[in-house]
Design an enzyme around this catalytic site. Sequence first.
Site, PDB file in Angstrom:
ATOM      1  N   TYR A  46       0.844  -1.199   0.000  1.00 40.00           N
ATOM      2  CA  TYR A  46       0.000   0.000   0.000  1.00 40.00           C
ATOM      3  C   TYR A  46       0.876   1.245   0.000  1.00 40.00           C
ATOM      4  O   TYR A  46       0.701   2.144  -0.841  1.00 40.00           O
ATOM      5  CB  TYR A  46      -0.918  -0.012   1.231  1.00 40.00           C
ATOM      6  CG  TYR A  46      -1.618   1.292   1.519  1.00 40.00           C
ATOM      7  CD1 TYR A  46      -1.056   2.220   2.403  1.00 40.00           C
ATOM      8  CD2 TYR A  46      -2.827   1.605   0.916  1.00 40.00           C
ATOM      9  CE1 TYR A  46      -1.680   3.432   2.676  1.00 40.00           C
ATOM     10  CE2 TYR A  46      -3.468   2.811   1.190  1.00 40.00           C
ATOM     11  CZ  TYR A  46      -2.884   3.722   2.070  1.00 40.00           C
ATOM     12  OH  TYR A  46      -3.498   4.926   2.332  1.00 40.00           O
TER      13      TYR A  46
HETATM   14  N1  LIG Z   1      -9.560   7.668   5.976  1.00 41.00           N
HETATM   15  C1  LIG Z   1      -8.347   8.014   6.386  1.00 41.00           C
HETATM   16  O1  LIG Z   1      -8.107   8.213   7.609  1.00 41.00           O
HETATM   17  C2  LIG Z   1      -7.246   8.163   5.395  1.00 41.00           C
HETATM   18  C3  LIG Z   1      -7.511   8.192   4.029  1.00 41.00           C
HETATM   19  N2  LIG Z   1      -6.479   8.336   3.136  1.00 41.00           N
HETATM   20  C4  LIG Z   1      -6.771   8.362   1.705  1.00 41.00           C
HETATM   21  O2  LIG Z   1      -7.864   9.234   1.430  1.00 41.00           O
HETATM   22  C5  LIG Z   1      -8.697   8.661   0.397  1.00 41.00           C
HETATM   23  C6  LIG Z   1     -10.123   8.497   0.920  1.00 41.00           C
HETATM   24  O3  LIG Z   1     -10.062   7.738   2.126  1.00 41.00           O
HETATM   25  P1  LIG Z   1     -11.382   6.942   2.621  1.00 41.00           P
HETATM   26  O4  LIG Z   1     -12.601   7.747   2.344  1.00 41.00           O
HETATM   27  O5  LIG Z   1     -11.125   6.441   3.991  1.00 41.00           O
HETATM   28  O6  LIG Z   1     -11.359   5.722   1.603  1.00 41.00           O
HETATM   29  P2  LIG Z   1     -12.227   4.361   1.683  1.00 41.00           P
HETATM   30  O7  LIG Z   1     -11.250   3.235   1.754  1.00 41.00           O
HETATM   31  O8  LIG Z   1     -13.273   4.439   2.712  1.00 41.00           O
HETATM   32  O9  LIG Z   1     -12.993   4.406   0.269  1.00 41.00           O
HETATM   33  C7  LIG Z   1     -12.270   4.372  -0.895  1.00 41.00           C
HETATM   34  C8  LIG Z   1     -13.236   4.259  -2.071  1.00 41.00           C
HETATM   35  O10 LIG Z   1     -12.482   3.657  -3.109  1.00 41.00           O
HETATM   36  C9  LIG Z   1     -13.272   2.657  -3.712  1.00 41.00           C
HETATM   37  N3  LIG Z   1     -12.469   1.557  -4.266  1.00 41.00           N
HETATM   38  C10 LIG Z   1     -11.682   0.689  -3.582  1.00 41.00           C
HETATM   39  N4  LIG Z   1     -11.159  -0.222  -4.418  1.00 41.00           N
HETATM   40  C11 LIG Z   1     -11.643   0.071  -5.655  1.00 41.00           C
HETATM   41  C12 LIG Z   1     -11.492  -0.501  -6.942  1.00 41.00           C
HETATM   42  N5  LIG Z   1     -10.743  -1.589  -7.143  1.00 41.00           N
HETATM   43  N6  LIG Z   1     -12.143   0.056  -7.977  1.00 41.00           N
HETATM   44  C13 LIG Z   1     -12.920   1.153  -7.795  1.00 41.00           C
HETATM   45  N7  LIG Z   1     -13.113   1.749  -6.615  1.00 41.00           N
HETATM   46  C14 LIG Z   1     -12.480   1.213  -5.556  1.00 41.00           C
HETATM   47  C15 LIG Z   1     -14.196   2.141  -2.629  1.00 41.00           C
HETATM   48  O11 LIG Z   1     -15.334   1.580  -3.257  1.00 41.00           O
HETATM   49  P3  LIG Z   1     -16.181   0.435  -2.512  1.00 41.00           P
HETATM   50  O12 LIG Z   1     -16.699   1.074  -1.258  1.00 41.00           O
HETATM   51  O13 LIG Z   1     -17.253   0.069  -3.459  1.00 41.00           O
HETATM   52  O14 LIG Z   1     -15.214  -0.693  -2.239  1.00 41.00           O
HETATM   53  C16 LIG Z   1     -14.462   3.380  -1.816  1.00 41.00           C
HETATM   54  O15 LIG Z   1     -15.630   4.014  -2.258  1.00 41.00           O
HETATM   55  C17 LIG Z   1      -8.033   7.351   0.008  1.00 41.00           C
HETATM   56  O16 LIG Z   1      -7.221   7.538  -1.128  1.00 41.00           O
HETATM   57  C18 LIG Z   1      -7.190   7.008   1.215  1.00 41.00           C
HETATM   58  O17 LIG Z   1      -6.081   6.181   0.882  1.00 41.00           O
HETATM   59  C19 LIG Z   1      -5.171   8.408   3.540  1.00 41.00           C
HETATM   60  C20 LIG Z   1      -4.872   8.380   4.880  1.00 41.00           C
HETATM   61  C21 LIG Z   1      -5.889   8.304   5.884  1.00 41.00           C
HETATM   62  N1  LIG Z   2      -8.319   3.693   1.331  1.00 38.72           N
HETATM   63  C1  LIG Z   2      -8.030   3.951   2.606  1.00 38.72           C
HETATM   64  N2  LIG Z   2      -6.781   4.326   2.950  1.00 38.72           N
HETATM   65  C2  LIG Z   2      -6.487   4.550   4.258  1.00 38.72           C
HETATM   66  C3  LIG Z   2      -7.472   4.426   5.243  1.00 38.72           C
HETATM   67  C4  LIG Z   2      -8.785   4.047   4.840  1.00 38.72           C
HETATM   68  O1  LIG Z   2      -9.707   3.904   5.678  1.00 38.72           O
HETATM   69  N3  LIG Z   2      -9.012   3.822   3.533  1.00 38.72           N
HETATM   70  N4  LIG Z   2      -7.193   4.663   6.548  1.00 38.72           N
HETATM   71  C5  LIG Z   2      -5.958   4.952   6.952  1.00 38.72           C
HETATM   72  C6  LIG Z   2      -5.722   5.126   8.415  1.00 38.72           C
HETATM   73  O2  LIG Z   2      -6.591   6.134   8.929  1.00 38.72           O
HETATM   74  C7  LIG Z   2      -4.306   5.467   8.813  1.00 38.72           C
HETATM   75  O3  LIG Z   2      -3.985   6.748   8.297  1.00 38.72           O
HETATM   76  C8  LIG Z   2      -4.212   5.498  10.323  1.00 38.72           C
HETATM   77  O4  LIG Z   2      -2.873   5.756  10.695  1.00 38.72           O
HETATM   78  C9  LIG Z   2      -4.829   5.061   6.004  1.00 38.72           C
HETATM   79  N5  LIG Z   2      -5.251   4.886   4.631  1.00 38.72           N
END
Ligand SMILES: NC(=O)C1=CN([C@@H]2O[C@H](COP(=O)(O)OP(=O)(O)OC[C@H]3O[C@@H](n4cnc5c(N)ncnc54)[C@H](OP(=O)(O)O)[C@@H]3O)[C@@H](O)[C@H]2O)C=CC1
Ligand SMILES: Nc1nc2c(c(=O)[nH]1)N=C([C@H](O)[C@@H](O)CO)CN2
Length: 240
Positions: free
Chosen positions: A152
């Site tokens: 990742y």
């Molecule tokens: N939440 C956090 O604390 C953090 C988030 N981030 C980044 O911020 C962004 C948003 O985070 P967050 O809202 O938590 O993300 P989530 O993991 O909750 O959601 C990501 C979305 O991507 C979609 N997705 C996953 N795999 C695929 C695929 N193969 N094809 C198409 N769509 C796909 C999911 O669809 P489905 O639901 O249908 O699977 C979902 O709607 C991400 O890029 C994440 O890495 C980074 C650090 C921390």
């Molecule tokens: N696709 C996602 N990426 C990440 C998520 C998540 O929920 N969906 N969550 C994290 C964590 O919050 C991490 O930042 C905690 O230290 C990271 N990326």
Amino acid sequence: MGKSPDRPILITGGGRRIGLALAHHFLAQHQSVIVSYRTRYPAIDVIEEAGGICIEADFCTDDGILAFAEEVKRRTTSLRAVLHNASAWMSESPAHKPAEVLSAMLQIHVHAPYLLNTAFEPLLRGQGHAAADIIHFTDYVVERGSDKHIAYAASKAALDNMTRSFAKKMAPEVKVNAIAPSLILFNEGDDAEYRQKALSKSLMKTAPGEKEIIDLVDYLLTSCFVTGRSFAVDGGRPLR
Ligand SMILES: NC(=O)C1=CN([C@@H]2O[C@H](COP(=O)(O)OP(=O)(O)OC[C@H]3O[C@@H](n4cnc5c(N)ncnc54)[C@H](OP(=O)(O)O)[C@@H]3O)[C@@H](O)[C@H]2O)C=CC1
Ligand SMILES: Nc1nc2c(c(=O)[nH]1)N=C([C@H](O)[C@@H](O)CO)CN2
């Protein structure tokens, strides 16, 4: 940010959490929105009822990515911005072969943004100086690595690097930046012990929620000068 009713903002992974919050934020501003979704949550119906265009897409394969790009091109001839939010937070585990984890992470965090940025370049250009944006959603772990999410972190590091490459390629018409969050939102299955440990890792000791990201996206879309940069949203975590 100036409204672009005829130039949609495209959000990948708009069916839940940050992507969904971004979609509603822009729809509330009467900004046209296109979202990709993999799972048809009830929230997708709500986006459509609010006027958003929702396109089913699975980025697990290049064919799936390219089919999505073609459908977007059938729906619009220009784009105000592309927000690469779609992501899967996969850890290394006995449940998955290492090669499967690596392939899945590269597919969603590298193949999808690379192929979509290339496909959408003609839709982003031709609107004037700094008139369009690409934003890559990376992660704090790009700078630190992760012993539990190796593939990742590596894939997000590649996405971080592509920020600078595409910024060079697309300037000055299109700005390309990254947002590198650490903990923003917990997941439903996160227990109290995990939450306490995760909160303790930053100076601010909170999970701020989607608005922290929305506000930074608004700033980047409003800027006429910032490009090729990554913006940390990490509560001072490196200083802990
Ligand atoms: N939440 C956090 O604390 C953090 C988030 N981030 C980044 O911020 C962004 C948003 O985070 P967050 O809202 O938590 O993300 P989530 O993991 O909750 O959601 C990501 C979305 O991507 C979609 N997705 C996953 N795999 C695929 C695929 N193969 N094809 C198409 N769509 C796909 C999911 O669809 P489905 O639901 O249908 O699977 C979902 O709607 C991400 O890029 C994440 O890495 C980074 C650090 C921390
Ligand atoms: N696709 C996602 N990426 C990440 C998520 C998540 O929920 N969906 N969550 C994290 C964590 O919050 C991490 O930042 C905690 O230290 C990271 N990326």
